[in-house]
Design a protein around this motif. Structure first.
Motif, PDB file in Angstrom:
ATOM      1  N   VAL A  70       0.838  -1.207   0.000  1.00  0.00           N
ATOM      2  CA  VAL A  70       0.000   0.000   0.000  1.00  0.00           C
ATOM      3  C   VAL A  70       0.866   1.248   0.000  1.00  0.00           C
ATOM      4  O   VAL A  70       0.608   2.213  -0.724  1.00  0.00           O
ATOM      5  CB  VAL A  70      -0.944  -0.011   1.220  1.00  0.00           C
ATOM      6  CG1 VAL A  70      -1.735   1.290   1.300  1.00  0.00           C
ATOM      7  CG2 VAL A  70      -1.890  -1.201   1.140  1.00  0.00           C
ATOM      8  N   CYS A  71       1.939   1.225   0.803  1.00  0.00           N
ATOM      9  CA  CYS A  71       2.832   2.379   0.875  1.00  0.00           C
ATOM     10  C   CYS A  71       3.490   2.658  -0.470  1.00  0.00           C
ATOM     11  O   CYS A  71       3.546   3.803  -0.924  1.00  0.00           O
ATOM     12  CB  CYS A  71       3.888   2.144   1.954  1.00  0.00           C
ATOM     13  SG  CYS A  71       5.149   3.439   2.061  1.00  0.00           S
ATOM     14  N   LEU A  72       3.983   1.604  -1.135  1.00  0.00           N
ATOM     15  CA  LEU A  72       4.701   1.783  -2.392  1.00  0.00           C
ATOM     16  C   LEU A  72       3.778   2.202  -3.532  1.00  0.00           C
ATOM     17  O   LEU A  72       4.225   2.790  -4.516  1.00  0.00           O
ATOM     18  CB  LEU A  72       5.441   0.500  -2.762  1.00  0.00           C
ATOM     19  CG  LEU A  72       6.558   0.092  -1.784  1.00  0.00           C
ATOM     20  CD1 LEU A  72       7.141  -1.252  -2.170  1.00  0.00           C
ATOM     21  CD2 LEU A  72       7.654   1.152  -1.743  1.00  0.00           C
ATOM     22  N   LEU A  73       2.484   1.878  -3.414  1.00  0.00           N
ATOM     23  CA  LEU A  73       1.528   2.277  -4.441  1.00  0.00           C
ATOM     24  C   LEU A  73       0.909   3.641  -4.171  1.00  0.00           C
ATOM     25  O   LEU A  73       0.144   4.148  -4.980  1.00  0.00           O
ATOM     26  CB  LEU A  73       0.413   1.225  -4.564  1.00  0.00           C
ATOM     27  CG  LEU A  73       0.824  -0.101  -5.194  1.00  0.00           C
ATOM     28  CD1 LEU A  73      -0.322  -1.088  -5.127  1.00  0.00           C
ATOM     29  CD2 LEU A  73       1.271   0.103  -6.628  1.00  0.00           C
ATOM     30  N   SER A  74       1.202   4.198  -3.009  1.00  0.00           N
ATOM     31  CA  SER A  74       0.657   5.507  -2.652  1.00  0.00           C
ATOM     32  C   SER A  74       1.546   6.619  -3.195  1.00  0.00           C
ATOM     33  O   SER A  74       2.716   6.406  -3.524  1.00  0.00           O
ATOM     34  CB  SER A  74       0.544   5.644  -1.126  1.00  0.00           C
ATOM     35  OG  SER A  74      -0.210   4.596  -0.568  1.00  0.00           O
ATOM     36  N   ALA A 104      -8.825   1.453  -0.939  1.00  0.00           N
ATOM     37  CA  ALA A 104      -8.677   2.844  -0.521  1.00  0.00           C
ATOM     38  C   ALA A 104      -7.902   2.882   0.790  1.00  0.00           C
ATOM     39  O   ALA A 104      -8.005   1.966   1.614  1.00  0.00           O
ATOM     40  CB  ALA A 104     -10.040   3.508  -0.341  1.00  0.00           C
ATOM     41  N   VAL A 105      -7.109   3.921   0.948  1.00  0.00           N
ATOM     42  CA  VAL A 105      -6.465   4.197   2.225  1.00  0.00           C
ATOM     43  C   VAL A 105      -7.062   5.494   2.762  1.00  0.00           C
ATOM     44  O   VAL A 105      -7.145   6.490   2.039  1.00  0.00           O
ATOM     45  CB  VAL A 105      -4.939   4.337   2.076  1.00  0.00           C
ATOM     46  CG1 VAL A 105      -4.309   4.771   3.406  1.00  0.00           C
ATOM     47  CG2 VAL A 105      -4.330   3.016   1.616  1.00  0.00           C
ATOM     48  N   VAL A 106      -7.515   5.465   4.016  1.00  0.00           N
ATOM     49  CA  VAL A 106      -8.166   6.638   4.603  1.00  0.00           C
ATOM     50  C   VAL A 106      -7.435   7.046   5.877  1.00  0.00           C
ATOM     51  O   VAL A 106      -6.809   6.214   6.541  1.00  0.00           O
ATOM     52  CB  VAL A 106      -9.656   6.366   4.907  1.00  0.00           C
ATOM     53  CG1 VAL A 106     -10.421   6.049   3.619  1.00  0.00           C
ATOM     54  CG2 VAL A 106      -9.815   5.224   5.898  1.00  0.00           C
ATOM     55  N   ASP A 107      -7.522   8.341   6.213  1.00  0.00           N
ATOM     56  CA  ASP A 107      -6.886   8.835   7.432  1.00  0.00           C
ATOM     57  C   ASP A 107      -7.859   8.782   8.607  1.00  0.00           C
ATOM     58  O   ASP A 107      -8.967   8.239   8.492  1.00  0.00           O
ATOM     59  CB  ASP A 107      -6.351  10.255   7.203  1.00  0.00           C
ATOM     60  CG  ASP A 107      -7.445  11.234   6.781  1.00  0.00           C
ATOM     61  OD1 ASP A 107      -8.632  10.971   7.062  1.00  0.00           O
ATOM     62  OD2 ASP A 107      -7.111  12.260   6.165  1.00  0.00           O
ATOM     63  N   ARG A 108      -7.467   9.364   9.716  1.00  0.00           N
ATOM     64  CA  ARG A 108      -8.288   9.281  10.920  1.00  0.00           C
ATOM     65  C   ARG A 108      -9.644   9.978  10.752  1.00  0.00           C
ATOM     66  O   ARG A 108     -10.603   9.659  11.441  1.00  0.00           O
ATOM     67  CB  ARG A 108      -7.532   9.844  12.128  1.00  0.00           C
ATOM     68  CG  ARG A 108      -7.226  11.326  12.034  1.00  0.00           C
ATOM     69  CD  ARG A 108      -6.574  11.854  13.329  1.00  0.00           C
ATOM     70  NE  ARG A 108      -5.211  11.371  13.489  1.00  0.00           N
ATOM     71  CZ  ARG A 108      -4.851  10.517  14.431  1.00  0.00           C
ATOM     72  NH1 ARG A 108      -5.758  10.021  15.256  1.00  0.00           N
ATOM     73  NH2 ARG A 108      -3.594  10.153  14.530  1.00  0.00           N
ATOM     74  N   ALA A 127      -2.227   6.748  11.798  1.00  0.00           N
ATOM     75  CA  ALA A 127      -3.534   6.121  12.010  1.00  0.00           C
ATOM     76  C   ALA A 127      -4.281   5.908  10.711  1.00  0.00           C
ATOM     77  O   ALA A 127      -5.453   6.243  10.576  1.00  0.00           O
ATOM     78  CB  ALA A 127      -4.363   6.970  12.993  1.00  0.00           C
ATOM     79  N   LEU A 128      -3.592   5.337   9.724  1.00  0.00           N
ATOM     80  CA  LEU A 128      -4.236   5.089   8.435  1.00  0.00           C
ATOM     81  C   LEU A 128      -4.961   3.753   8.461  1.00  0.00           C
ATOM     82  O   LEU A 128      -4.569   2.825   9.167  1.00  0.00           O
ATOM     83  CB  LEU A 128      -3.198   5.089   7.313  1.00  0.00           C
ATOM     84  CG  LEU A 128      -2.448   6.403   7.069  1.00  0.00           C
ATOM     85  CD1 LEU A 128      -1.419   6.210   5.956  1.00  0.00           C
ATOM     86  CD2 LEU A 128      -3.421   7.515   6.698  1.00  0.00           C
ATOM     87  N   ARG A 129      -6.034   3.664   7.682  1.00  0.00           N
ATOM     88  CA  ARG A 129      -6.792   2.424   7.525  1.00  0.00           C
ATOM     89  C   ARG A 129      -6.845   2.067   6.047  1.00  0.00           C
ATOM     90  O   ARG A 129      -7.008   2.944   5.194  1.00  0.00           O
ATOM     91  CB  ARG A 129      -8.220   2.595   8.058  1.00  0.00           C
ATOM     92  CG  ARG A 129      -8.310   2.928   9.534  1.00  0.00           C
ATOM     93  CD  ARG A 129      -8.599   1.724  10.385  1.00  0.00           C
ATOM     94  NE  ARG A 129      -9.917   1.200  10.160  1.00  0.00           N
ATOM     95  CZ  ARG A 129     -11.020   1.639  10.777  1.00  0.00           C
ATOM     96  NH1 ARG A 129     -10.928   2.655  11.640  1.00  0.00           N
ATOM     97  NH2 ARG A 129     -12.183   1.078  10.544  1.00  0.00           N
ATOM     98  N   VAL A 130      -6.708   0.783   5.741  1.00  0.00           N
ATOM     99  CA  VAL A 130      -6.852   0.316   4.374  1.00  0.00           C
ATOM    100  C   VAL A 130      -8.219  -0.356   4.247  1.00  0.00           C
ATOM    101  O   VAL A 130      -8.625  -1.148   5.097  1.00  0.00           O
ATOM    102  CB  VAL A 130      -5.714  -0.648   3.978  1.00  0.00           C
ATOM    103  CG1 VAL A 130      -5.665  -1.869   4.882  1.00  0.00           C
ATOM    104  CG2 VAL A 130      -5.872  -1.081   2.538  1.00  0.00           C
ATOM    105  N   VAL A 131      -8.949  -0.007   3.188  1.00  0.00           N
ATOM    106  CA  VAL A 131     -10.287  -0.543   2.951  1.00  0.00           C
ATOM    107  C   VAL A 131     -10.294  -1.237   1.588  1.00  0.00           C
ATOM    108  O   VAL A 131      -9.875  -0.643   0.594  1.00  0.00           O
ATOM    109  CB  VAL A 131     -11.350   0.575   2.950  1.00  0.00           C
ATOM    110  CG1 VAL A 131     -12.758  -0.026   2.889  1.00  0.00           C
ATOM    111  CG2 VAL A 131     -11.204   1.474   4.164  1.00  0.00           C
TER     112      VAL A 131
END
Length: 484
Positions: A82-86, A181-185, A245-249
């Motif tokens: 997820v990090c490398l694709l962001s 999707a990656v979402v923040d707090r 505090a990221l969440r992956v959906v």
């Protein structure tokens, strides 16, 4: 390490790659050779290429200190993936800021920073190219430019599909088949992959930095959510380790699965409801004959046997309809052939249940042209339409069966003088399991399968069937078939 990019070495190595391609080589050998010539030219300790497929990524080529990573998987939900694709498609990354175990593996090889260049085709990520360095000077802009150019060259190789992708046998795919999707707090979207845009119909430009357009399930839980357009998504989420505090959906469209589940539940409910009545009647009369045979008169015995036989016939017909409707693709039956529609209708009327047969009024012209279709299936069509007409009209009232021909078609109609059909129901009545009434208020028995099967049979013969209210009250069902 050279001071800056060694363009002379890069051009010479590029010439060798061109010769490989001209000699007919392709795929992984060319890709590996390309990495070997680029690595020293940009002063990298190693280069690695990660190919992405629906299940995630995998290192398929590497040079230098990263050669030991070839074959390493990068699962779709892995925080490092997820990090490398962001972020931007071309950027520098500190290894210690990559979440998960990948950072430790790279650090043990003395690699502290990397340049990442994503390779995309039409917005779909096919892989990413990584130049890895030990601690040293900040990234050189020329290194970024060269790596971005090489990543685009590799993307073209995938676009040509000459030996690539290594894994998978279809066209180039995005990094993930599921939406991600990656979402923040605050639940604002920070990453929105191409599959997410495809599943939701919302492009990345409309999703990034805005609230997630559906509920966020608790970590580790699954949530089925219905979109405003009626489609269903299955959502899962998880925490990303590290600061922020990221969440992956992840989410996928399960509309078809929901429909199948609903139809299965409806099939079970309808089957149990409709089988209960004839089975109860048969059992009741059979028990009566068994327990009271001596005390019953001959007329009573004959009446009980007649009712058992009648209900058994109804049960056999119901089971046949249930089994037929449970199969999406019905067998095609006999090949279409010209047949005498008037004669076929007369024969079919003779096979109708007695209580319906006695109400039939035939009006068939002597010069009716032949129809083209399956004569044997006509009996099923007439039986369903006639019993339907009898069910929704008073006993003793006529059920009219007539026929005509015009405009290259031959048609017959079944008309009753019953309760009629509402205009908004003339199409819904052909849906599988559809009932005009539901629940305990239903006055008319039935599985809601007869008209569904009629339409299936008629349309397989290049005809069509329709319903309409009858002038003066009642319903008209009309079947049209091609002329023979």
């Amino acid at each position: 390490m050279p001071e800056g990019t060694d363009y002379a070495a890069l051009i010479a190595g590029h010439d060798r790659v061109i010769k490989m391609i001209n000699a007919g080589e392709s795929g992984l050998p060319v890709l590996t050779q390309l990495l070997r010539l680029v690595q020293p030219a940009i002063g990298a300790a190693s280069l690695a290429w990660v190919e992405f497929a629906p299940t995630g990524g995998r290192v398929i080529a590497a040079t230098g200190a990263a050669e030991g990573t070839v074959g390493r998987p990068l699962p779709a939900a892995d925080p490092a993936t997820v990090c490398l694709l962001s972020g931007p498609p071309l950027r520098g990354v500190r290894v210690d800021r990559i979440p998960g175990t990948l950072a430790d593996e790279l650090a043990r090889r003395g690699l502290r920073r990397m340049i990442v260049a994503r390779a995309e085709i039409g917005g779909l990520t096919v892989g990413s190219l990584h130049a890895l360095y030990p601690d040293g000077d900040p990234d050189d802009t020329s290194q970024h430019a060269v790596l971005g150019y090489v990543a685009s060259c590799i993307a073209h190789m995938y676009g040509d599909q000459t030996g690539l992708p290594v894994h998978g046998d279809g066209p180039v795919v995005a990094a993930l088949a599921d939406g991600l999707a990656v979402v923040d707090r605050e639940h604002h979207v920070r990453l929105w992959n191409p599959a997410a845009a495809q599943v939701t119909g919302r492009p990345a430009g409309e999703a990034l930095n805005r609230p997630l357009p559906f509920p966020l399930p608790p970590p580790g839980q699954v949530l089925d959510h219905r979109l405003p357009d009626g489609r269903w998504l299955r959502l899962t989420s998880g925490e990303l380790p590290g600061p922020g505090a990221l969440r992956v959906v992840t989410f996928r469209d399960i509309t078809d699965q929901q429909r199948r589940d609903h139809e299965r539940d409806l099939f079970v409910a309808v089957t149990s409801h409709e089988l209960r009545t004839p089975v109860t009647v048969i059992k009741g009369y059979a028990d009566t004959l068994t327990d009271h045979w001596e005390s019953l008169s001959d007329d009573d015995r004959r009446q009980a046997a007649r009712i058992i036989g009648q209900r058994a016939n109804e049960l056999a017909r119901l089971v046949d309809r249930l089994l037929t409707a449970a199969t999406e693709d019905r067998p095609g039956g006999e090949p279409a052939a010209p047949f005498d529609l008037a004669e076929a209708l007369r024969v079919a009327v003779g096979d109708l249940p007695a209580d319906v047969r006695h109400r039939i009024v035939l009006d068939l012209p002597a010069d009716l042209p032949k129809a083209l279709g399956d004569r044997h299936s006509l009996a099923t069509v007439l039986t369903e339409l006639s019993t339907n007409a009898g069910k929704y009209s008073l006993p003793g009232t006529p059920i009219e069966v007539s026929a005509t021909a015009k405009e290259g078609m031959v048609s017959f109609r079944v008309a009753d003088r019953g309760i009629g059909i509402r205009p908004e129901h003339v199409e819904r009545a052909f849906d599988r399991f559809w009932q005009g009434e539901s629940g305990d208020r239903r006055r008319y028995p039935g599985a809601g399968l007869g008209l569904y099967l009629v339409r299936q049979i008629v349309e397989q013969q290049n005809g069509w069937v329709s319903l309409r209210p009858r002038v003066g009250g009642g319903t008209v069902a009309e079947v049209r078939l091609p002329r023979g």
